[in-house]
Motif scaffolding. Structure first.
Motif, mmCIF file in Angstrom:
data_model
loop_
_atom_site.group_PDB
_atom_site.id
_atom_site.type_symbol
_atom_site.label_atom_id
_atom_site.label_comp_id
_atom_site.label_asym_id
_atom_site.label_seq_id
_atom_site.Cartn_x
_atom_site.Cartn_y
_atom_site.Cartn_z
ATOM 1 N N SER A 96 -6.330 -6.835 8.714
ATOM 2 C CA SER A 96 -7.715 -7.134 9.130
ATOM 3 C C SER A 96 -8.715 -6.456 8.190
ATOM 4 O O SER A 96 -9.920 -6.550 8.399
ATOM 5 C CB SER A 96 -7.964 -6.657 10.553
ATOM 6 O OG SER A 96 -7.050 -7.221 11.442
ATOM 7 N N ALA A 108 15.110 -5.269 -5.947
ATOM 8 C CA ALA A 108 16.251 -4.381 -5.693
ATOM 9 C C ALA A 108 17.287 -5.175 -4.917
ATOM 10 O O ALA A 108 17.012 -5.675 -3.827
ATOM 11 C CB ALA A 108 15.794 -3.170 -4.891
ATOM 12 N N ASP A 149 8.599 -4.233 -7.499
ATOM 13 C CA ASP A 149 8.423 -5.151 -6.375
ATOM 14 C C ASP A 149 9.115 -6.469 -6.714
ATOM 15 O O ASP A 149 9.050 -6.946 -7.845
ATOM 16 C CB ASP A 149 6.944 -5.415 -6.063
ATOM 17 C CG ASP A 149 6.778 -5.991 -4.664
ATOM 18 O OD1 ASP A 149 6.353 -5.244 -3.761
ATOM 19 O OD2 ASP A 149 7.122 -7.191 -4.449
ATOM 20 N N ALA A 150 9.736 -7.055 -5.709
ATOM 21 C CA ALA A 150 10.456 -8.311 -5.906
ATOM 22 C C ALA A 150 9.502 -9.427 -6.316
ATOM 23 O O ALA A 150 9.885 -10.371 -7.009
ATOM 24 C CB ALA A 150 11.184 -8.691 -4.628
ATOM 25 N N THR A 179 2.954 -7.460 3.682
ATOM 26 C CA THR A 179 2.025 -7.287 4.807
ATOM 27 C C THR A 179 0.659 -6.769 4.370
ATOM 28 O O THR A 179 -0.357 -7.086 4.989
ATOM 29 C CB THR A 179 2.650 -6.295 5.819
ATOM 30 O OG1 THR A 179 3.937 -6.784 6.200
ATOM 31 C CG2 THR A 179 1.801 -6.144 7.044
ATOM 32 N N SER A 180 0.633 -5.977 3.302
ATOM 33 C CA SER A 180 -0.625 -5.314 2.926
ATOM 34 C C SER A 180 -1.768 -6.284 2.632
ATOM 35 O O SER A 180 -2.928 -5.905 2.699
ATOM 36 C CB SER A 180 -0.401 -4.397 1.719
ATOM 37 O OG SER A 180 0.500 -3.373 2.068
ATOM 38 N N ALA A 186 0.837 -1.211 0.000
ATOM 39 C CA ALA A 186 0.000 0.000 0.000
ATOM 40 C C ALA A 186 0.868 1.256 0.000
ATOM 41 O O ALA A 186 0.603 2.222 -0.722
ATOM 42 C CB ALA A 186 -0.902 -0.011 1.232
ATOM 43 N N THR A 187 1.961 1.237 0.790
ATOM 44 C CA THR A 187 2.781 2.442 0.924
ATOM 45 C C THR A 187 3.499 2.771 -0.387
ATOM 46 O O THR A 187 3.479 3.924 -0.849
ATOM 47 C CB THR A 187 3.820 2.247 2.051
ATOM 48 O OG1 THR A 187 3.149 1.721 3.199
ATOM 49 C CG2 THR A 187 4.480 3.547 2.406
ATOM 50 N N MET A 220 -9.478 -3.407 7.926
ATOM 51 C CA MET A 220 -10.247 -2.337 8.559
ATOM 52 C C MET A 220 -9.646 -1.000 8.151
ATOM 53 O O MET A 220 -8.423 -0.868 8.062
ATOM 54 C CB MET A 220 -10.167 -2.432 10.081
ATOM 55 C CG MET A 220 -10.495 -3.781 10.633
ATOM 56 S SD MET A 220 -11.939 -3.869 11.658
ATOM 57 C CE MET A 220 -11.981 -2.413 12.567
ATOM 58 N N LEU A 275 -2.357 0.510 6.906
ATOM 59 C CA LEU A 275 -2.986 0.527 5.587
ATOM 60 C C LEU A 275 -3.845 1.789 5.454
ATOM 61 O O LEU A 275 -3.825 2.476 4.430
ATOM 62 C CB LEU A 275 -3.883 -0.707 5.514
ATOM 63 C CG LEU A 275 -4.122 -1.345 4.181
ATOM 64 C CD1 LEU A 275 -2.832 -1.833 3.569
ATOM 65 C CD2 LEU A 275 -5.059 -2.522 4.375
ATOM 66 N N THR A 276 -4.601 2.085 6.499
ATOM 67 C CA THR A 276 -5.523 3.226 6.484
ATOM 68 C C THR A 276 -4.815 4.524 6.101
ATOM 69 O O THR A 276 -5.383 5.362 5.405
ATOM 70 C CB THR A 276 -6.140 3.398 7.898
ATOM 71 O OG1 THR A 276 -6.701 2.158 8.303
ATOM 72 C CG2 THR A 276 -7.194 4.483 7.919
HETATM 73 C C1 LIG Z 1 -1.966 -8.823 10.976
HETATM 74 C C2 LIG Z 1 -2.033 -7.377 10.582
HETATM 75 C C3 LIG Z 1 -3.267 -6.745 10.546
HETATM 76 C C4 LIG Z 1 -3.340 -5.413 10.159
HETATM 77 N N1 LIG Z 1 -4.571 -4.841 10.064
HETATM 78 C C5 LIG Z 1 -4.665 -3.563 9.655
HETATM 79 C C6 LIG Z 1 -5.940 -2.989 9.480
HETATM 80 O O1 LIG Z 1 -6.970 -3.634 9.660
HETATM 81 N N2 LIG Z 1 -5.992 -1.699 9.081
HETATM 82 C C7 LIG Z 1 -4.865 -0.972 8.842
HETATM 83 O O2 LIG Z 1 -4.998 0.192 8.512
HETATM 84 N N3 LIG Z 1 -3.638 -1.511 8.963
HETATM 85 C C8 LIG Z 1 -3.502 -2.790 9.353
HETATM 86 N N4 LIG Z 1 -2.284 -3.360 9.468
HETATM 87 C C9 LIG Z 1 -1.084 -2.596 9.109
HETATM 88 C C10 LIG Z 1 -0.844 -2.616 7.597
HETATM 89 O O3 LIG Z 1 -1.221 -3.847 7.034
HETATM 90 C C11 LIG Z 1 0.611 -2.345 7.255
HETATM 91 O O4 LIG Z 1 1.072 -1.248 7.992
HETATM 92 C C12 LIG Z 1 0.781 -2.042 5.775
HETATM 93 O O5 LIG Z 1 0.133 -2.999 4.987
HETATM 94 C C13 LIG Z 1 2.253 -1.997 5.403
HETATM 95 O O6 LIG Z 1 2.319 -1.766 4.014
HETATM 96 P P1 LIG Z 1 3.697 -1.511 3.301
HETATM 97 O O7 LIG Z 1 3.408 -1.139 1.887
HETATM 98 O O8 LIG Z 1 4.498 -0.534 4.081
HETATM 99 O O9 LIG Z 1 4.468 -2.908 3.367
HETATM 100 P P2 LIG Z 1 4.205 -4.256 2.534
HETATM 101 O O10 LIG Z 1 2.794 -4.431 2.188
HETATM 102 O O11 LIG Z 1 4.876 -5.353 3.268
HETATM 103 O O12 LIG Z 1 4.983 -3.996 1.159
HETATM 104 C C14 LIG Z 1 6.370 -4.131 1.034
HETATM 105 C C15 LIG Z 1 6.677 -4.689 -0.353
HETATM 106 O O13 LIG Z 1 8.083 -4.587 -0.584
HETATM 107 C C16 LIG Z 1 8.458 -5.670 -1.398
HETATM 108 N N5 LIG Z 1 9.910 -5.875 -1.268
HETATM 109 C C17 LIG Z 1 10.591 -6.305 -0.193
HETATM 110 N N6 LIG Z 1 11.918 -6.337 -0.470
HETATM 111 C C18 LIG Z 1 12.071 -5.909 -1.743
HETATM 112 C C19 LIG Z 1 13.188 -5.728 -2.600
HETATM 113 N N7 LIG Z 1 14.442 -5.992 -2.213
HETATM 114 N N8 LIG Z 1 12.985 -5.278 -3.864
HETATM 115 C C20 LIG Z 1 11.721 -4.993 -4.290
HETATM 116 N N9 LIG Z 1 10.629 -5.166 -3.519
HETATM 117 C C21 LIG Z 1 10.794 -5.610 -2.258
HETATM 118 C C22 LIG Z 1 7.639 -6.841 -0.867
HETATM 119 O O14 LIG Z 1 7.504 -7.871 -1.833
HETATM 120 C C23 LIG Z 1 6.309 -6.159 -0.530
HETATM 121 O O15 LIG Z 1 5.352 -6.285 -1.579
HETATM 122 C C24 LIG Z 1 -2.169 -4.698 9.843
HETATM 123 C C25 LIG Z 1 -0.930 -5.349 9.888
HETATM 124 C C26 LIG Z 1 -0.860 -6.679 10.251
HETATM 125 C C27 LIG Z 1 0.456 -7.365 10.262
#
Ligand SMILES: Cc1cc2nc3c(=O)[nH]c(=O)nc-3n(C[C@H](O)[C@H](O)[C@H](O)COP(=O)(O)OP(=O)(O)OC[C@H]3O[C@@H](n4cnc5c(N)ncnc54)[C@H](O)[C@@H]3O)c2cc1C
Length: 516
Positions: free
Chosen positions: A64, A204, A51-52, A59-60, A31-32, A66, A376-377
């Protein structure tokens, strides 16, 4: 530009990026990262985002689902985090993704374990949440206020609840995503429509402020993407690319139940965790009829796996909490699937459950921006902050973020939330056809008509597979949503794969969609 992502576009753009210096390279398409790609591209910057694995691989997709108003953070005195959540929830519900994010009712059953004092405290919190809604200017018709309901009303909304000693329930509302992986893919497609190059299966290997050494995980070759600025949005893997960052991942596990295991749930449940005053387990009915039950919060040490395993003790714990409020207990053999995700929390002293959920921006001396934490929110706000920092570090010529006003692909206004009985006003969801129309509307928004047209192309395309997903939706995912293989189709574009038995049954459909 076209928002469609597919193998042909990936091939073309993969060739293009080798000769360019892009303004912003985003690493990670959760999501980020997808949000950062959209934020930067919609400011007119040239963007490559890699993305790898696949979009939403990390994690996204394990959340949950929400879209929080941030009440829990308010209870901990983190007013800024709570307000930011409420504002972002309002953007998603009202403007940017009203098809994917809708209000959903939740009950806190007043069983004997919940004292009158505890219930009063929780209600005070819900009222403070109303204050946040008002402060965030989210209209009440999009998000109704809390109320106390009788035991009979609670049982009408959630018939599996035990009636023993039930005094009633506290009813509250919050945002719910149709699906978290779907949000990520939709954000990435919106970025693609703004000109971002979205490149999955590109890892990367090394990262610095002026680009990355990248390996094409499909072709196998290694090449460089040169960039004026770099945003590292790799979540729980961020420390592997940014020396000096210390993360303290925390595992959250969910159970997946089939629709027939807990029928009659028009509302979700907040179930008090014994011995904890401000933590609840969640019973989360999903749009596909399945019910998810979460969630643990356990620190995890050691190397970060691609897909976190679920320990049996998490399953035992969640079943025990769930069964404390049910008339008929759910048995271990009723658990059709499980999943766990790792929260990318910055290391600090204390329990992971108490670590701040606010995001953090870190920069290396050579100008790479790493964005971690958050939720995520708040992905949009995190992305805005990361791109603001990248723009200033790289002295890029870009205006302010536009994403708070920018509808995501498919966004269509909705009439308001479901009522507490789970029906939507004026949408005729009582009939089978109405339910199917609403399902497609929630997943595809303004593109639902095009998916329906595809269904009419060939009879097998309209046949519903597990969870009601049709062949047409899988073909749509291959043509427009960047699905490259069976895993993308079953584990991220749809969530059929959350139940291994359903996944096995859907494999022929997925293979047929890829070959069509
Ligand atoms: C169990 C759980 C429940 C949650 N529930 C909620 C909720 O209900 N509501 C809410 O708002 N938030 C919730 N959160 C928090 C939220 O899910 C996370 O904060 C958010 O999804 C993080 O997103 P991100 O994009 O930062 O990371 P990620 O989604 O992990 O994305 C990182 C990406 O980087 C890629 N990557 C890694 N290394 C490399 C590399 N070397 N080269 C290229 N790509 C790479 C990975 O493949 C991955 O796709 C929850 C978290 C958890 C664990």
């Amino acid at each position: 530009m076209n928002s469609s992502l597919n193998a042909a576009r990936r091939e073309r753009e993969l060739a293009e990026v080798r000769d360019l210096v892009v303004d912003v390279l985003v690493v990670g398409l959760g999501a980020t990262g997808a949000g950062a790609a959209l934020d930067a591209a919609s400011r007119g910057l040239s963007v490559a985002a890699i993305d790898a694995h696949d979009m939403a691989f990390g994690t996204s997709r394990w959340s949950s689902k929400m879209v929080h108003g941030g009440l829990r953070y308010l209870a901990k005195g983190q007013v800024g985090v709570a307000y930011e959540s409420a504002v972002e929830r309002g953007h998603l519900l009202g403007r940017t993704a009203p098809h994917l994010v809708r209000a959903h009712p939740y009950l806190l059953p007043l069983v004997p374990e919940v004292s009158r004092r505890h219930a009063a405290l929780v209600m005070t919190g819900y009222r403070a949440g109303e204050g946040l809604r008002i402060a965030a200017r989210t209209p009440r018709h999009l998000l109704p206020g809390p109320s106390r309901i009788s035991a009979a009303q609670a049982l009408a909304l959630a018939s599996p609840l035990t009636s023993r000693g039930l005094r009633g329930a506290l009813l509250s509302w919050d945002g719910r995503l149709a699906d978290d992986a779907r949000l990520v893919v939709t954000v990435a497609r919106t970025a693609a429509a703004q000109g971002a190059r979205i490149l999955t299966r590109c890892r990367a290997l090394e990262l610095s402020g002026d680009g990355a050494l990248v390996r094409d995980e499909l072709g196998g070759d290694t090449f460089t993407i040169r960039a004026r600025t770099v945003v590292n949005a790799t979540g729980v893997w961020a420390a592997e690319l940014h020396p000096g960052i210390r993360l303290r991942p925390s595992r959250g596990t969910h159970l997946v139940l089939r629709p027939e295991t807990l029928p009659g749930l028009a509302a979700g449940l907040h179930v008090p965790i014994p011995g904890e005053s401000n933590r609840f387990a969640l019973v989360l009915p999903q749009p596909d009829g399945r019910v998810h039950v979460g969630l643990t919060d356990e620190p995890v040490d050691g190397p970060v796996p691609d897909v976190p395993p679920v320990p049996e003790e998490d399953v035992t714990f969640l079943l025990a909490v769930l069964n404390s409020v049910l008339e008929e207990p759910v048995r271990r053999e009723d658990v059709a699937g499980t999943y766990a995700g790792l929260r990318p929390l910055l290391a600090a002293d204390g329990r992971t459950a108490d670590l701040s959920r606010r995001h953090a921006l870190l920069t290396t001396p050579d100008g790479m921006v790493t964005i971690v934490g958050g939720k995520l929110t708040t992905y949009r706000r995190m992305a805005e902050d990361a791109v603001d920092r990248a723009v200033s570090l790289g002295r890029l010529d870009a205006g302010r973020s536009r994403t708070a006003e920018l509808p995501l692909v498919g966004a269509v206004p909705v009439d308001g939330p479901e009522d507490a009985n789970g029906t939507k006003s004026g949408k005729g969801v009582d009939s089978e056809k109405g339910r199917e129309a609403d399902r497609l509307l929630e997943r595809y928004g303004s593109e639902a008509g095009a998916v329906r047209t595809l269904m009419a192309e060939d009879p097998w395309l309209a046949e519903p597979g597990p969870t009601g997903v049709t062949g047409a939706e899988l073909v749509w995912a291959v043509r427009h949503e960047g699905a490259l293989d069976v895993d993308d189709l079953l584990d991220r574009r749809t969530r059929i794969g959350l139940v291994p038995q359903d996944r096995a049954a859907a494999l022929p459909l997925a293979r047929a969609a890829l070959a069509y």
